[in-house]
Design an enzyme around this catalytic site. Structure first.
Site: not given
Ligand code: MLT
Length: 209
Positions: A105, A155, A186
């Protein structure tokens, strides 16, 4: 440890011939977050794990953002350079080869920024849920640099356009890219871990300097 400019953990290798990993956590994580994951991905690798210096409502990150997916590009530039200097200093201090970045991320986004601006510092990268952090011209020379990009089709934090653009730019720059869009969101899944572990076995050691 707080030296070398970043609070960080360094765990020496316990097996020879394994690529060192640079672990870059997501928003709200810290230097401890990805250590158990790395032990699954590449048992015995040396681990270098810094904590992001920016705080967003108390949550560590590697650079500032103005909104979700909208980055403070001036800050990103400074933070990427700082992290690059840390990696160079840590390589000397701990005597490790160029690491493979493993970022999730926000950590994957700064790993992408490192690849695009200071590619010689990294042997390669595993980018978990990343997007192109900024457009750049001319492209760096990433010829043969092994990169694994794993994205989620559902996501909600990383747009399809952002991940597709990152894949396109990495490919155009000559990276040896493996790009997979998994049927997930995600968060990481066992599928991510299996694919990353397999990839690290196959590509983590190629062209080690
Ligand atoms: C970022 O800020 O890097 C991305 O939006 C992902 C995240 O929230 O960490």
């Amino acid at each position: 440890m707080t030296d070398l400019g970043f609070i960080h953990r360094f765990i020496p290798a316990t097996q020879p011939g394994k690529p060192p990993l640079l672990l870059l956590h997501g928003t709200g994580g810290d230097e401890n977050d990805l250590v158990p994951l790395a032990a699954q991905l590449s048992p015995g690798s040396a681990l270098l794990s810094p904590r992001g210096k920016v705080l967003e409502n108390g949550m560590p990150r590697f650079f500032r953002r103005l909104a979700e997916g909208v980055f403070d590009l001036a800050d990103l530039k400074v933070r990427t350079a700082e992290l690059a200097d840390f990696i160079a200093a840590a390589r000397k201090a701990y005597g490790i080869d160029a690491p493979v970045a493993v970022g999730f991320s926000n950590g994957a986004n700064i790993a992408a920024a490192l690849l695009l601006t200071r590619p010689q510092l990294l042997h390669g990268a595993v980018l978990l849920r990343a997007m192109l952090p900024f457009e750049l011209e001319p492209l760096p020379d990433l010829a043969g640099k092994p990169v694994l990009l794993l994205s989620g089709s559902n996501d909600t934090m990383i747009s399809a356009a952002g991940r597709e653009r990152l894949a396109a730019v990495l490919q155009a720059a000559g990276a040896y890219l493996v790009y997979k869009v998994l049927p997930t969101g995600h968060n990481l899944t066992q599928n991510d871990l299996n694919l990353a572990a397999q990839w690290l076995k196959e590509f983590g050691l190629e062209h080690l300097t």
